[in-house]
Design a protein around this motif. Structure first.
Motif, PDB file in Angstrom:
ATOM      1  N   GLU A 105       0.825  -1.203   0.000  1.00 22.89           N
ATOM      2  CA  GLU A 105       0.000   0.000   0.000  1.00 22.89           C
ATOM      3  C   GLU A 105       0.862   1.257   0.000  1.00 22.89           C
ATOM      4  N   ARG A 106       1.949   1.233   0.773  1.00 29.14           N
ATOM      5  CA  ARG A 106       2.842   2.390   0.826  1.00 29.14           C
ATOM      6  C   ARG A 106       3.518   2.619  -0.519  1.00 29.14           C
ATOM      7  N   GLU A 107       3.922   1.523  -1.171  1.00 28.32           N
ATOM      8  CA  GLU A 107       4.572   1.644  -2.475  1.00 28.32           C
ATOM      9  C   GLU A 107       3.601   2.105  -3.547  1.00 28.32           C
ATOM     10  N   VAL A 108       2.336   1.710  -3.419  1.00 27.40           N
ATOM     11  CA  VAL A 108       1.310   2.186  -4.355  1.00 27.40           C
ATOM     12  C   VAL A 108       1.144   3.695  -4.219  1.00 27.40           C
ATOM     13  N   ASP A 109       1.108   4.185  -2.972  1.00 31.17           N
ATOM     14  CA  ASP A 109       1.004   5.629  -2.746  1.00 31.17           C
ATOM     15  C   ASP A 109       2.186   6.359  -3.376  1.00 31.17           C
ATOM     16  N   HIS A 110       3.363   5.766  -3.260  1.00 25.08           N
ATOM     17  CA  HIS A 110       4.572   6.357  -3.856  1.00 25.08           C
ATOM     18  C   HIS A 110       4.447   6.406  -5.381  1.00 25.08           C
ATOM     19  N   LEU A 111       3.974   5.301  -5.965  1.00 26.19           N
ATOM     20  CA  LEU A 111       3.790   5.257  -7.411  1.00 26.19           C
ATOM     21  C   LEU A 111       2.795   6.314  -7.868  1.00 26.19           C
ATOM     22  N   PHE A 112       1.711   6.470  -7.133  1.00 24.57           N
ATOM     23  CA  PHE A 112       0.699   7.455  -7.509  1.00 24.57           C
ATOM     24  C   PHE A 112       1.255   8.876  -7.444  1.00 24.57           C
ATOM     25  N   THR A 113       2.161   9.127  -6.508  1.00 24.75           N
ATOM     26  CA  THR A 113       2.817  10.432  -6.440  1.00 24.75           C
ATOM     27  C   THR A 113       3.638  10.675  -7.703  1.00 24.75           C
ATOM     28  N   ILE A 114       4.353   9.636  -8.150  1.00 24.94           N
ATOM     29  CA  ILE A 114       5.138   9.733  -9.380  1.00 24.94           C
ATOM     30  C   ILE A 114       4.219   9.996 -10.575  1.00 24.94           C
ATOM     31  N   ILE A 115       3.112   9.255 -10.634  1.00 22.23           N
ATOM     32  CA  ILE A 115       2.177   9.402 -11.753  1.00 22.23           C
ATOM     33  C   ILE A 115       1.599  10.813 -11.797  1.00 22.23           C
ATOM     34  N   ARG A 116       1.212  11.341 -10.651  1.00 21.57           N
ATOM     35  CA  ARG A 116       0.634  12.692 -10.615  1.00 21.57           C
ATOM     36  C   ARG A 116       1.650  13.727 -11.074  1.00 21.57           C
ATOM     37  N   ASP A 117       2.920  13.522 -10.701  1.00 22.01           N
ATOM     38  CA  ASP A 117       3.970  14.440 -11.121  1.00 22.01           C
ATOM     39  C   ASP A 117       4.155  14.387 -12.635  1.00 22.01           C
ATOM     40  N   LEU A 118       4.169  13.188 -13.198  1.00 29.69           N
ATOM     41  CA  LEU A 118       4.307  13.035 -14.648  1.00 29.69           C
ATOM     42  C   LEU A 118       3.112  13.630 -15.377  1.00 29.69           C
ATOM     43  N   ARG A 119       1.929  13.411 -14.827  1.00 30.85           N
ATOM     44  CA  ARG A 119       0.713  13.952 -15.450  1.00 30.85           C
ATOM     45  C   ARG A 119       0.763  15.481 -15.479  1.00 30.85           C
ATOM     46  N   SER A 120       1.278  16.080 -14.415  1.00 31.53           N
ATOM     47  CA  SER A 120       1.343  17.539 -14.342  1.00 31.53           C
ATOM     48  C   SER A 120       2.307  18.111 -15.372  1.00 31.53           C
ATOM     49  N   GLN A 121       3.220  17.262 -15.885  1.00 30.23           N
ATOM     50  CA  GLN A 121       4.177  17.696 -16.899  1.00 30.23           C
ATOM     51  C   GLN A 121       3.660  17.448 -18.319  1.00 30.23           C
ATOM     52  N   GLY A 122       2.391  17.056 -18.425  1.00 30.72           N
ATOM     53  CA  GLY A 122       1.780  16.881 -19.735  1.00 30.72           C
ATOM     54  C   GLY A 122       1.916  15.502 -20.339  1.00 30.72           C
ATOM     55  N   ILE A 123       2.467  14.557 -19.577  1.00 28.50           N
ATOM     56  CA  ILE A 123       2.615  13.192 -20.086  1.00 28.50           C
ATOM     57  C   ILE A 123       1.278  12.469 -20.022  1.00 28.50           C
ATOM     58  N   GLY A 124       0.973  11.708 -21.063  1.00 32.52           N
ATOM     59  CA  GLY A 124      -0.236  10.892 -21.070  1.00 32.52           C
ATOM     60  C   GLY A 124       0.083   9.498 -20.556  1.00 32.52           C
ATOM     61  N   ILE A 125      -0.722   9.015 -19.631  1.00 31.34           N
ATOM     62  CA  ILE A 125      -0.456   7.716 -19.011  1.00 31.34           C
ATOM     63  C   ILE A 125      -1.636   6.783 -19.238  1.00 31.34           C
ATOM     64  N   VAL A 126      -1.333   5.616 -19.822  1.00 29.41           N
ATOM     65  CA  VAL A 126      -2.340   4.568 -19.974  1.00 29.41           C
ATOM     66  C   VAL A 126      -2.132   3.584 -18.832  1.00 29.41           C
ATOM     67  N   TYR A 127      -3.198   3.316 -18.094  1.00 25.33           N
ATOM     68  CA  TYR A 127      -3.083   2.553 -16.850  1.00 25.33           C
ATOM     69  C   TYR A 127      -4.019   1.352 -16.909  1.00 25.33           C
ATOM     70  N   ILE A 128      -3.441   0.158 -17.014  1.00 29.95           N
ATOM     71  CA  ILE A 128      -4.248  -1.066 -17.045  1.00 29.95           C
ATOM     72  C   ILE A 128      -4.291  -1.645 -15.638  1.00 29.95           C
ATOM     73  N   THR A 129      -5.476  -1.859 -15.127  1.00 29.26           N
ATOM     74  CA  THR A 129      -5.608  -2.403 -13.778  1.00 29.26           C
ATOM     75  C   THR A 129      -6.935  -3.125 -13.620  1.00 29.26           C
ATOM     76  N   HIS A 130      -6.961  -4.045 -12.639  1.00 30.10           N
ATOM     77  CA  HIS A 130      -8.217  -4.699 -12.260  1.00 30.10           C
ATOM     78  C   HIS A 130      -8.685  -4.215 -10.895  1.00 30.10           C
ATOM     79  N   LYS A 131      -7.926  -3.295 -10.308  1.00 29.77           N
ATOM     80  CA  LYS A 131      -8.235  -2.837  -8.951  1.00 29.77           C
ATOM     81  C   LYS A 131      -9.084  -1.575  -9.006  1.00 29.77           C
ATOM     82  N   MET A 132     -10.343  -1.715  -8.606  1.00 32.83           N
ATOM     83  CA  MET A 132     -11.294  -0.618  -8.718  1.00 32.83           C
ATOM     84  C   MET A 132     -10.883   0.604  -7.896  1.00 32.83           C
ATOM     85  N   ASN A 133     -10.341   0.363  -6.707  1.00 32.52           N
ATOM     86  CA  ASN A 133      -9.971   1.497  -5.858  1.00 32.52           C
ATOM     87  C   ASN A 133      -8.896   2.356  -6.521  1.00 32.52           C
ATOM     88  N   GLU A 134      -8.012   1.721  -7.296  1.00 34.41           N
ATOM     89  CA  GLU A 134      -6.975   2.471  -7.993  1.00 34.41           C
ATOM     90  C   GLU A 134      -7.587   3.345  -9.089  1.00 34.41           C
TER      91      GLU A 134
END
Length: 512
Positions: free
Chosen positions: A192-221
């Motif tokens: 869970e802690r590592e997921v939070d860390h990953l999401f921080t990275i993703i939000r930072d990349l998104r703020s820089q205009g990068i498009g992210i395709v995210y495949i998941t089966h986890k609804m909460n994510e």
């Protein structure tokens, strides 16, 4: 954040500077022998957004992403990057066009260092043309600092946990300075802690205009990180919606085309005598003094954070890594489990955590993968295999588990992750086990397949099989277990009965 190589490719392509979509696919079709993987599908990724791709295993998600990443070539349809048609001939071609993909099945070189894996084919050179290891170390340390990853660049990948290998893959993809980043089940091995860390990275990349395709089966994510999502079903495009416009049940209905009313079909079944008894089991440097019993018809869930020793205990019980000390008893009789073959002879089965590395034989077909555990059993007489009888039971098992495949001669590497998992479960069910150990049985599996696997496990418990189920997904542990054993740093910290087990209590024990 776009590299000069990428910018050159964009300029050469004549891309439309302010195209509405960063990356899109239109009318894409892809066929494999006997299977239409994609049928006239579409996909559109906006700049600076996280677009989740949802669907059951076999729905076509990964196939489309492999087309966008240059691994597959579409039979029909077109791909547009920044409004300009492109035809990707290889993953390297995709990278040079600013598209990077992190695969669900990790593809690192185990006997190379972290730094060598990240910069492979792009190693910095000194003035003599040799690899500049000092500069490579510096660049890796700088990248890790930027991503807030605490890891030594000189560590060999083989010495890393699955979770840390996942972080290396993420860092490697980010190092390409891509405009598009495709993530296929990136959190399947993360805490869970590592997921939070990953999401921080993703939000930072998104703020820089990068498009992210995210495949998941986890609804909460999906609801936490995605701006919008697209749903695929049976190779067809179903629809795209903003994540704020729908509920979890809406998404499930779109994915499976039906209601899943009972995700955890746990039944109250008679609990019999102790089948497996583990006393003071130790594996030097890994876990210590592990003791527990499992009874016929009981599902014992094992919970704990990554690194708690859960999988190591399972491997020791099955004889993969024999114990340093302690005892294992089956039906009241002490046994010496010194190898997996010995464990199988005692009617024990073990579904491993990593289906690619320790489960599937990827170059073999479904039939060969399913039958391998019983080739020394009743189907072998006088040194000859009864091929007809064995093929028949494998076909029946495949139908029972609803494996989506044209036939059993299909190579298992061509199946979706969920169908691969069903084949592995079928392999062990053919051994008619009395003790079944399941390590992350639904990792990377869609909601429909999860419900089916949970149903199989419930049926086995009803038939008197003693089940040990290791899972990082708390709802699964709480929903399926009669009792929960919690581990922390190689030791058992407590047991909880089904009636008293809650997420808070489990996490309290897991963090002791």
């Amino acid at each position: 954040m776009v590299s000069p190589t990428t910018m050159a490719a964009v300029r050469a392509s004549g891309a439309i500077p302010n195209a509405e979509y960063l990356l899109s696919a239109e009318g894409v079709r892809k066929e494999f022998p006997g299977v239409v993987a994609l049928d006239d599908v579409q996909f559109k990724l906006k700049r600076g957004s996280v677009h989740a791709l949802m669907g059951e295993n076999g729905a076509g998600k990964s196939t489309l992403m492999k087309i966008l990443a240059g691994i597959y070539t579409p039979d029909q349809g077109e791909v547009l990057l920044k409004g300009q048609k492109i035809r990707l001939k290889s993953p390297l071609d995709a990278l040079e066009n600013g598209i990077a993909m992190i695969h669900q099945e990790l593809n690192l070189m185990p006997f190379m260092t972290v730094a060598e894996n990240i910069w492979i084919r792009r190693e910095p050179k000194n003035r003599f043309g040799f690899v500049d290891h000092g500069e490579m170390h510096r660049k890796t340390a700088e990248l890790f600092k930027r991503l807030n990853i605490a890891m030594d660049p000189e560590t060999q990948v083989r010495d890393l946990s699955v979770a840390n290998r996942q972080m290396v893959e993420i860092a490697k993809a980010v190092s390409y300075e891509s405009d598009v980043l495709i993530m296929d089940e990136p959190t399947s091995a993360l805490t869970e802690r590592e997921v939070d860390h990953l999401f921080t990275i993703i939000r930072d990349l998104r703020s820089q205009g990068i498009g992210i395709v995210y495949i998941t089966h986890k609804m909460n994510e999906l609801f936490e990180i995605a701006d919008e999502f697209s749903v695929f079903r049976d190779g067809k495009y179903i629809g795209t919606h903003a994540s704020t416009d729908v509920t979890r049940d809406d998404i499930i209905r779109m994915m499976v085309g039906r209601e899943i009313t009972q995700m955890f079909p746990k039944e109250e079944v008679p609990i019999g005598d102790v089948v497996l008894s583990v006393k003071n089991l130790n594996l030097k440097g890994v876990f210590r003094d592990v003791s527990f019993d499992v009874r016929a018809g009981e599902i014992l869930g094992i919970a704990g954070l990554v690194g708690s020793g859960r999988s190591n205990v399972a491997e020791t019980i099955f004889g993969v890594t024999p114990a340093t000390s302690g005892t294992i008893s089956i039906n009241g009789k002490q046994v010496n489990i010194d190898s997996p073959n010995t464990a199988i002879k005692h009617r024990m089965a073990f579904l491993t955590e990593d289906r690619k590395d320790t489960g599937c034989l990827l170059i073999l077909d479904i039939l060969e993968n399913m039958q391998i555990a019983v080739l020394q059993d009743k189907f072998v007489k006088n040194g000859f295999v009864s091929e007809g009888a064995l093929t028949k039971v494998c076909e029946e098992m495949s139908k029972k588990l609803r494996v989506k495949t044209p036939n059993l001669s299909e190579r298992i590497e061509n199946l979706s992750g969920g169908n691969q998992q069903k084949v592995l479960i079928g392999r062990w069910l053919l051994t008619n086990p009395r003790i079944l150990i399941l390590d992350e049985p639904t990792r990377g599996i869609d909601v429909g397949a999860k419900a089916e696997i949970h149903r199989f496990v419930t049926e086995l418990a009803r038939d008197g099989v003693a089940v040990i189920m290791i899972s990082s997904e708390m709802p699964e542990v709480l929903g399926m277990s009669d009792r929960v054993m919690v581990m922390h740093e190689g030791r058992v910290t407590g047991f909880l009965d089904r009636a008293e087990a809650t997420q808070v209590k489990v996490m309290e024990l897991a963090a002791q």
